[in-house]
Write a protein that holds these residues in place. Sequence first.
Motif, mmCIF file in Angstrom:
data_model
loop_
_atom_site.group_PDB
_atom_site.id
_atom_site.type_symbol
_atom_site.label_atom_id
_atom_site.label_comp_id
_atom_site.label_asym_id
_atom_site.label_seq_id
_atom_site.Cartn_x
_atom_site.Cartn_y
_atom_site.Cartn_z
ATOM 1 N N GLY A 13 19.879 34.386 41.172
ATOM 2 C CA GLY A 13 19.232 35.126 42.488
ATOM 3 C C GLY A 13 20.073 35.856 43.474
ATOM 4 N N SER A 14 21.407 35.315 43.310
ATOM 5 C CA SER A 14 22.162 35.711 44.362
ATOM 6 C C SER A 14 23.546 36.584 43.872
ATOM 7 C CB SER A 14 22.990 34.507 45.018
ATOM 8 O OG SER A 14 21.920 33.590 45.587
ATOM 9 N N GLY A 15 24.093 37.412 44.382
ATOM 10 C CA GLY A 15 24.947 38.220 43.908
ATOM 11 C C GLY A 15 26.559 38.050 44.253
ATOM 12 N N PHE A 16 27.331 38.435 43.275
ATOM 13 C CA PHE A 16 28.735 38.288 43.391
ATOM 14 C C PHE A 16 29.412 39.521 42.793
ATOM 15 C CE2 PHE A 16 30.037 37.332 39.206
ATOM 16 C CZ PHE A 16 28.937 37.072 38.163
ATOM 17 N N ALA A 17 30.756 39.317 43.132
ATOM 18 C CA ALA A 17 31.469 40.891 42.958
ATOM 19 C C ALA A 17 32.812 40.488 42.201
ATOM 20 C CB ALA A 17 31.842 41.360 44.227
ATOM 21 N N ARG A 85 42.021 35.362 28.933
ATOM 22 C CA ARG A 85 40.682 35.679 29.123
ATOM 23 C C ARG A 85 39.870 34.705 29.217
ATOM 24 N NH1 ARG A 85 41.267 39.491 24.258
ATOM 25 N NH2 ARG A 85 41.345 41.512 24.914
ATOM 26 N N VAL A 86 38.770 34.798 30.240
ATOM 27 C CA VAL A 86 37.734 33.755 30.675
ATOM 28 C C VAL A 86 36.510 34.505 30.616
ATOM 29 C CG1 VAL A 86 39.311 32.179 31.681
ATOM 30 C CG2 VAL A 86 38.132 33.899 32.911
ATOM 31 N N GLY A 87 35.619 33.815 30.568
ATOM 32 C CA GLY A 87 34.110 34.336 30.703
ATOM 33 C C GLY A 87 33.382 33.858 31.595
ATOM 34 N N LEU A 88 32.542 34.649 32.326
ATOM 35 C CA LEU A 88 31.811 34.136 33.644
ATOM 36 C C LEU A 88 30.623 34.787 33.155
ATOM 37 C CD1 LEU A 88 32.509 33.102 36.357
ATOM 38 C CD2 LEU A 88 32.673 35.487 37.199
ATOM 39 N N GLN A 89 29.410 33.832 33.383
ATOM 40 C CA GLN A 89 28.081 34.041 33.093
ATOM 41 C C GLN A 89 27.460 35.005 34.380
ATOM 42 O OE1 GLN A 89 25.586 30.941 31.190
ATOM 43 N NE2 GLN A 89 27.729 29.536 31.786
ATOM 44 N N ALA A 90 26.478 35.689 34.075
ATOM 45 C CA ALA A 90 25.744 36.767 34.990
ATOM 46 C C ALA A 90 24.207 36.628 34.457
ATOM 47 C CB ALA A 90 26.394 37.922 35.252
ATOM 48 N N ASP A 91 23.331 37.003 35.257
ATOM 49 C CA ASP A 91 21.751 37.131 34.913
ATOM 50 C C ASP A 91 21.590 38.588 34.728
ATOM 51 O OD1 ASP A 91 20.719 34.484 36.899
ATOM 52 O OD2 ASP A 91 21.083 34.456 34.729
ATOM 53 N N GLN A 92 22.158 39.420 35.779
ATOM 54 C CA GLN A 92 21.971 40.784 35.656
ATOM 55 C C GLN A 92 23.239 41.155 36.247
ATOM 56 O OE1 GLN A 92 18.902 41.500 38.636
ATOM 57 N NE2 GLN A 92 18.535 43.424 37.913
ATOM 58 N N VAL A 93 23.431 42.728 35.814
ATOM 59 C CA VAL A 93 24.413 43.733 36.004
ATOM 60 C C VAL A 93 24.128 44.537 37.005
ATOM 61 C CG1 VAL A 93 26.107 45.241 35.363
ATOM 62 C CG2 VAL A 93 25.635 43.266 33.841
ATOM 63 N N LEU A 94 24.438 44.501 38.215
ATOM 64 C CA LEU A 94 23.763 45.471 39.174
ATOM 65 C C LEU A 94 24.028 46.866 39.269
ATOM 66 C CD1 LEU A 94 23.207 43.278 42.421
ATOM 67 C CD2 LEU A 94 21.538 43.941 41.050
ATOM 68 N N ARG A 95 25.568 47.032 39.521
ATOM 69 C CA ARG A 95 26.047 48.329 39.511
ATOM 70 C C ARG A 95 27.483 48.211 39.564
ATOM 71 N NH1 ARG A 95 23.444 51.014 44.775
ATOM 72 N NH2 ARG A 95 24.920 52.608 44.235
ATOM 73 N N ILE A 96 28.085 49.503 39.585
ATOM 74 C CA ILE A 96 29.746 49.520 39.696
ATOM 75 C C ILE A 96 29.780 50.445 41.142
ATOM 76 C CG2 ILE A 96 31.704 50.407 38.877
ATOM 77 C CD1 ILE A 96 30.853 49.249 36.158
ATOM 78 N N HIS A 126 26.401 40.893 51.594
ATOM 79 C CA HIS A 126 27.930 39.912 51.289
ATOM 80 C C HIS A 126 27.760 39.606 49.849
ATOM 81 C CE1 HIS A 126 28.150 39.043 55.977
ATOM 82 N NE2 HIS A 126 28.217 40.400 55.523
ATOM 83 N N TYR A 127 28.656 39.919 48.892
ATOM 84 C CA TYR A 127 29.083 39.455 47.741
ATOM 85 C C TYR A 127 30.253 38.638 47.695
ATOM 86 C CZ TYR A 127 25.515 43.015 46.705
ATOM 87 O OH TYR A 127 24.264 43.938 46.550
ATOM 88 N N PRO A 128 30.186 37.355 47.432
ATOM 89 C CA PRO A 128 31.467 36.570 47.064
ATOM 90 C C PRO A 128 32.270 37.476 46.224
ATOM 91 C CG PRO A 128 29.529 35.057 46.876
ATOM 92 C CD PRO A 128 29.085 36.523 47.177
ATOM 93 N N PHE A 129 33.561 37.405 46.460
ATOM 94 C CA PHE A 129 34.666 38.284 45.467
ATOM 95 C C PHE A 129 35.680 37.217 45.175
ATOM 96 C CE2 PHE A 129 36.539 41.478 43.726
ATOM 97 C CZ PHE A 129 37.397 42.203 44.314
ATOM 98 N N PRO A 130 35.336 36.321 44.273
ATOM 99 C CA PRO A 130 36.688 35.226 44.046
ATOM 100 C C PRO A 130 37.975 35.735 43.325
ATOM 101 C CG PRO A 130 34.846 35.359 42.204
ATOM 102 C CD PRO A 130 34.315 36.211 43.217
ATOM 103 N N ASP A 131 38.818 35.112 43.805
ATOM 104 C CA ASP A 131 40.268 35.567 43.003
ATOM 105 C C ASP A 131 40.236 34.619 41.790
ATOM 106 O OD1 ASP A 131 43.739 35.660 44.371
ATOM 107 O OD2 ASP A 131 42.504 35.426 42.189
ATOM 108 N N MET A 132 39.750 35.197 40.581
ATOM 109 C CA MET A 132 39.714 34.168 39.514
ATOM 110 C C MET A 132 41.203 33.373 39.342
ATOM 111 S SD MET A 132 36.728 34.654 39.300
ATOM 112 C CE MET A 132 36.649 33.409 37.852
ATOM 113 N N ASP A 133 42.340 34.134 39.371
ATOM 114 C CA ASP A 133 43.817 33.424 39.101
ATOM 115 C C ASP A 133 43.717 32.296 40.008
ATOM 116 O OD1 ASP A 133 45.037 36.704 38.417
ATOM 117 O OD2 ASP A 133 44.518 35.387 37.195
ATOM 118 N N SER A 134 43.457 32.659 41.139
ATOM 119 C CA SER A 134 43.486 31.298 42.113
ATOM 120 C C SER A 134 42.642 30.090 41.854
ATOM 121 C CB SER A 134 43.330 31.655 43.633
ATOM 122 O OG SER A 134 44.412 32.610 44.045
ATOM 123 N N PHE A 135 41.282 30.598 41.535
ATOM 124 C CA PHE A 135 40.151 29.521 40.975
ATOM 125 C C PHE A 135 40.570 28.727 39.908
ATOM 126 C CE2 PHE A 135 36.593 27.522 40.335
ATOM 127 C CZ PHE A 135 36.050 27.871 38.985
#
Lengths: 155, 148
Positions: A13-17, A85-96, A126-135
């Motif tokens: 139910g929440s967004g991310f980028a 490569r890593v995978g990240l789950q998402a319920d919905q693709v909103l837009r680009i 506001h969409y959290p925008f994680p730095d995946m390498d740092s994570f």
Amino acid sequence: MMVTKIALFTTGGSGFALAVEQIDQIVSEARIFALPLLPPGFCGVLLFRDEAVPLLDPRWEPGLPAPEDPSGAEYVVVLRTEAGRVGLQADQVLRIVGREKGKIEEADGSERDARCSRRFVFDGKHYPFPDMDSFIATLPNRTHPGVPAEGTKED
Amino acid sequence: MRCSAGMKLVFRIGKCRFSLPVEDLVEIRENSAGLIDSSGADAERLVLGYLFHRGENILVRDLGARLEIADADRIAGRAILVLAGEESPWGIVADEVEGLFPEPEFAAVRLPPVLTGPEPRPYAGLDCWRDELLVRCEAHRIDALWGR
């Protein structure tokens, strides 16, 4: 990596980028395979282009909500990172959207997580925008505790 | 009798599926309920008990527990796989045995570096079999999990 486009997703139910430049493919109805003794931060693997791609456990994702269905989301976003490569789950693709349509900024105190310090602000949201390498670099290494050594069969 | 050389066994423990070279397999004992003498069980060493096999008692180890596979995903009426040890055979319990399949059906898939931990690693890699990912088992590597 120069970020020119941002992909927006929802999960739980929440967004991310995520930066489009980092995305290999968005896979729908991905089949996730269970593996034993996965390190913290990962919850399975998927088969992608003859390669085993680890799937991030959403409970570990920095600043990101968990998918509505903990057994598997509608999509898996396959990302390129320094660790592979890593995978990240998402319920919905909103837009680009083009980066210039919004703003990448430091997260404030309420949103800031040690592993997600950025957010993408677009259309007032506001969409959290994680730095995946740092994570990934912050995930703890797992040790495999040994089983006490066996004695003889006649024990 | 069909030659089993160049074959792999596919079996399942909980939600995890495994492949094992037939060279590491001595025997499959189906419907294991009642076969294990649990008087020799040792929870700390993850030993379920002993199986009487070809004139001797051999250890039966709980590989599912060693790999921390959830009990909720396990089923009863399991099979015992007798594996070839360096010195003597020993057993593990599988929830389901899917069968023996020709080796050419399996393709080795590298374990992603982020998923590999320090030694002893419980498994070295994966097999892709019929578009599914299996944990590639080797008897000596499983043996090493018990400090041998």
